[in-house]
Design a protein around this motif. Structure first.
Motif, mmCIF file in Angstrom:
data_model
loop_
_atom_site.group_PDB
_atom_site.id
_atom_site.type_symbol
_atom_site.label_atom_id
_atom_site.label_comp_id
_atom_site.label_asym_id
_atom_site.label_seq_id
_atom_site.Cartn_x
_atom_site.Cartn_y
_atom_site.Cartn_z
ATOM 1 N N VAL A 1 -16.089 -2.861 -0.745
ATOM 2 C CA VAL A 1 -14.746 -3.290 -0.338
ATOM 3 C C VAL A 1 -14.741 -4.528 0.565
ATOM 4 N N PRO A 2 -15.597 -4.623 1.609
ATOM 5 C CA PRO A 2 -15.549 -5.835 2.432
ATOM 6 C C PRO A 2 -15.874 -7.118 1.667
ATOM 7 N N TYR A 3 -16.492 -6.998 0.514
ATOM 8 C CA TYR A 3 -16.804 -8.166 -0.306
ATOM 9 C C TYR A 3 -15.662 -8.525 -1.269
ATOM 10 N N THR A 4 -14.576 -7.748 -1.218
ATOM 11 C CA THR A 4 -13.446 -8.017 -2.117
ATOM 12 C C THR A 4 -12.338 -8.821 -1.436
ATOM 13 N N PHE A 5 -12.619 -9.436 -0.288
ATOM 14 C CA PHE A 5 -11.615 -10.308 0.327
ATOM 15 C C PHE A 5 -11.093 -11.305 -0.716
ATOM 16 N N ARG A 6 -9.779 -11.431 -0.792
ATOM 17 C CA ARG A 6 -9.042 -12.314 -1.698
ATOM 18 C C ARG A 6 -9.007 -11.817 -3.130
ATOM 19 N N ASN A 7 -9.626 -10.692 -3.394
ATOM 20 C CA ASN A 7 -9.447 -10.021 -4.680
ATOM 21 C C ASN A 7 -8.327 -9.006 -4.496
ATOM 22 N N PRO A 8 -7.446 -8.815 -5.498
ATOM 23 C CA PRO A 8 -6.346 -7.851 -5.313
ATOM 24 C C PRO A 8 -6.828 -6.440 -4.987
ATOM 25 N N LEU A 9 -8.072 -6.115 -5.322
ATOM 26 C CA LEU A 9 -8.588 -4.781 -5.009
ATOM 27 C C LEU A 9 -8.559 -4.493 -3.513
ATOM 28 N N TYR A 10 -8.716 -5.517 -2.702
ATOM 29 C CA TYR A 10 -8.675 -5.290 -1.255
ATOM 30 C C TYR A 10 -7.284 -4.851 -0.827
ATOM 31 N N HIS A 11 -6.273 -5.520 -1.337
ATOM 32 C CA HIS A 11 -4.897 -5.126 -1.029
ATOM 33 C C HIS A 11 -4.575 -3.754 -1.619
ATOM 34 N N TRP A 12 -4.897 -3.544 -2.915
ATOM 35 C CA TRP A 12 -4.566 -2.272 -3.557
ATOM 36 C C TRP A 12 -5.234 -1.102 -2.836
ATOM 37 N N THR A 13 -6.491 -1.278 -2.480
ATOM 38 C CA THR A 13 -7.230 -0.208 -1.804
ATOM 39 C C THR A 13 -6.521 0.231 -0.541
ATOM 40 N N HIS A 14 -6.120 -0.730 0.272
ATOM 41 C CA HIS A 14 -5.533 -0.369 1.570
ATOM 42 C C HIS A 14 -4.066 0.029 1.449
ATOM 43 N N LEU A 15 -3.359 -0.505 0.437
ATOM 44 C CA LEU A 15 -2.008 -0.005 0.177
ATOM 45 C C LEU A 15 -2.047 1.461 -0.260
ATOM 46 N N GLU A 16 -3.012 1.806 -1.093
ATOM 47 C CA GLU A 16 -3.122 3.180 -1.570
ATOM 48 C C GLU A 16 -3.508 4.130 -0.442
ATOM 49 N N LEU A 17 -4.444 3.727 0.397
ATOM 50 C CA LEU A 17 -4.810 4.564 1.544
ATOM 51 C C LEU A 17 -3.616 4.762 2.478
ATOM 52 N N LYS A 18 -2.857 3.698 2.680
ATOM 53 C CA LYS A 18 -1.735 3.761 3.621
ATOM 54 C C LYS A 18 -0.583 4.581 3.067
ATOM 55 N N THR A 19 -0.189 4.312 1.818
ATOM 56 C CA THR A 19 1.012 4.956 1.286
ATOM 57 C C THR A 19 0.767 6.395 0.852
ATOM 58 N N ALA A 20 -0.446 6.710 0.407
ATOM 59 C CA ALA A 20 -0.731 8.072 -0.040
ATOM 60 C C ALA A 20 -1.218 8.961 1.087
ATOM 61 N N PHE A 21 -2.073 8.428 1.952
ATOM 62 C CA PHE A 21 -2.742 9.267 2.948
ATOM 63 C C PHE A 21 -2.380 8.931 4.395
ATOM 64 N N GLY A 22 -1.591 7.880 4.598
ATOM 65 C CA GLY A 22 -1.239 7.495 5.960
ATOM 66 C C GLY A 22 -2.405 6.910 6.728
ATOM 67 N N ILE A 23 -3.403 6.409 6.033
ATOM 68 C CA ILE A 23 -4.603 5.861 6.670
ATOM 69 C C ILE A 23 -4.469 4.341 6.754
ATOM 70 N N THR A 24 -4.544 3.815 7.972
ATOM 71 C CA THR A 24 -4.434 2.373 8.170
ATOM 72 C C THR A 24 -5.757 1.737 8.571
ATOM 73 N N LYS A 25 -6.802 2.540 8.714
ATOM 74 C CA LYS A 25 -8.133 1.991 9.001
ATOM 75 C C LYS A 25 -8.616 1.195 7.789
ATOM 76 N N LEU A 26 -9.398 0.171 8.043
ATOM 77 C CA LEU A 26 -9.985 -0.614 6.968
ATOM 78 C C LEU A 26 -11.207 0.118 6.424
ATOM 79 N N LEU A 27 -11.322 0.186 5.113
ATOM 80 C CA LEU A 27 -12.456 0.867 4.501
ATOM 81 C C LEU A 27 -13.684 -0.034 4.527
ATOM 82 N N SER A 28 -14.758 0.505 5.058
ATOM 83 C CA SER A 28 -16.030 -0.212 5.165
ATOM 84 C C SER A 28 -17.129 0.834 5.291
ATOM 85 N N PRO A 29 -18.385 0.440 5.277
ATOM 86 C CA PRO A 29 -19.446 1.434 5.480
ATOM 87 C C PRO A 29 -19.298 2.213 6.785
#
Length: 467
Positions: free
Chosen positions: A93-121
């Motif tokens: 995930v940290p290597y996906t900066f500027r790829n839509p996957l970075y946005h989608w990943t964190h939108l999904e964590l936020k909207t589904a699970f209420g998680i606002t932390k950034l996903l990383s190792p």
């Protein structure tokens, strides 16, 4: 500096923020093209882990992981655990900066699970455990996630030989969200594939038609088309490399079909003639049933085994190929239009250099019978990201009527992909809001609000005739 993914994510102006929060965000979702597994909806599937929900069928994530040097066993392998797969995704995930996957990943964590932390190792184990705990709750089932995202209707992608059992089970269960089948007859179109004759055997069995000719095959498809219609289907879809307008006679098509049933080698010209005849027969069925037809074109599939020298000149990768494809598209649509058999049609392209071609093509076949009869589909596959969606909407705005656009879809197998509708709606509102702030559009709140709500939901509800 703006905070990452705050409530005004992608919304640069007060006008954009008002349009999104007070209008776009409240609209239900009609996901008119997806690849959800109907059995999972019917059985209200409960996911054991976030890996199953998130990585189980997501080829976008797999491609990114492979590109990041992750071995296949952590993508689709069976010898690795769910945690090991998730851990490798978190490393990527940290290597996906500027790829839509970075946005989608964190939108999904936020909207589904209420998680606002950034996903990383560093956060992977914490996020994995928190998601898995929530997945134990009833509201995180397949149906629960659809309710969470205010989904009103989904259209799955189904083969003509499908018995639609799980659609019936879902409908009879009283589930309030519509799950409608969509007709995808690609296996009957792809006459050059080695399994074509075997597929004809399956089609013959389920239709009750002994298929030994092209005409009998069309009769069999018509029976299945009628069956799909009885089960709520109002939408067809075709995945094609390009459009076809190669001249043919009925006797030529019968000869080509007979050769294919005998597993004989076909020439490229014969394949193209057959696909032209096949797509025309399907379009006539769709018109007679008052369905909408979709054409996704430009995808060159099975690339691991496809050599460049097997590709013809009309693959859409250069200006000449795109011109030839556009000409064939025009001829194909015109054939139907001249016979008054052109139904509502949505055109999607994988190559964005065709945006203006399609946006122009729409106007050639609008006949005044209904608003936006011929549609330019939203940014598809690798184009459903900020730049791709922006380019699609700008082309449609310049050459057609953005206000009549039927909006976004997920094109996804995942029950966590619905934030793509939010992503699209935020971008739409930002485009309009920026134009207002720059004086390119009037600050006409009523018209802008209606436009946003229509593109987000109302246009699709009216257009597809699901209700």
């Amino acid at each position: 500096m703006k905070q990452f993914m705050d409530e005004n994510f992608l919304l640069d102006t007060p006008t954009a923020q008002d349009l999104y929060h007070n209008h776009a965000a409240k609209m239900p979702i009609i996901d008119y093209h997806c690849h959800l597994i109907p059995e999972m909806v019917a059985n209200d599937h409960h996911f054991k882990t976030i890996t199953e929900l998130w990585l189980g069928g997501d080829h976008y994530k797999w491609r990114a992981m492979r590109t990041n040097g992750v071995p296949e066993k952590y993508c689709t392998g069976t010898e690795t655990t769910d945690w090991e797969k998730f851990e490798k995704w978190a490393e990527t995930v940290p290597y996906t900066f500027r790829n839509p996957l970075y946005h989608w990943t964190h939108l999904e964590l936020k909207t589904a699970f209420g998680i606002t932390k950034l996903l990383s190792p560093k956060t992977a184990r914490e996020i994995y455990d928190e998601c898995n705990e929530k997945l134990k709750l009833p509201e995180y089932s397949a149906r629960g996630l659809m309710r969470r995202y205010h989904v009103e209707c989904v259209c799955t992608t189904d083969d003509p030989v499908d018995d639609l059992h799980w659609h019936k089970v879902t409908r009879e269960s009283g589930f309030e969200i519509k799950m409608i089948p969509a007709w995808r007859p690609d296996k009957a179109m792809n006459i050059e594939k080695p399994d074509f004759a075997d597929y004809m055997g399956k089609l013959s069995e389920v239709s009750g038609v002994n298929i030994s000719s092209f005409k009998e095959m069309v009769d069999a498809l018509q029976k299945r088309h009628d069956f799909f219609h009885e089960n709520g289907c109002r939408l067809a879809d075709h995945g094609i490399e390009e459009f076809y307008d190669d001249p043919y006679t009925d006797s030529q098509i019968e000869t080509i079909f007979s050769k294919a049933l005998r597993r004989m080698q076909l020439s490229e010209q014969e394949v193209r003639q057959y696909k032209h005849a096949f797509l025309r027969a399907c379009a006539e069925m769709d018109y007679a049933s008052d369905w909408t037809q979709q054409y996704h074109y430009g995808a060159i599939r099975d690339n691991n085994t496809l050599m460049y020298d097997k590709l013809g000149p009309d693959t859409g990768f250069d200006s000449i190929g795109e011109f030839n494809t556009a000409r064939a598209m025009s001829h194909f649509l015109n054939e139907l239009n001249m016979e008054h058999k052109l139904t509502r049609t949505i055109l999607y392209c994988l190559n964005p250099c065709a945006n203006e071609v399609i946006a122009t093509m729409l106007g050639n076949f609008q006949d005044g019978s209904e608003p936006g009869k011929i549609q330019f589909g939203s940014g598809w596959w690798f184009n459903d990201q900020l730049d791709g969606m922006t380019r699609q909407m700008n082309a449609l705005s310049n050459l057609g009527l953005l206000s009549r656009f039927v909006g976004m879809l997920t094109d996804s197998r995942s029950f966590l992909s619905y934030p793509r509708h939010e992503y699209f709606r935020r971008l739409l509102c930002n485009l309009l809001g920026n134009d207002v702030e720059r004086g390119l559009l009037p600050d006409d709140h009523e018209t802008l609000a209606r436009m946003v709500e229509d593109i987000s939901y109302n246009n699709a509800r009216r257009y597809f005739k699901f209700y």
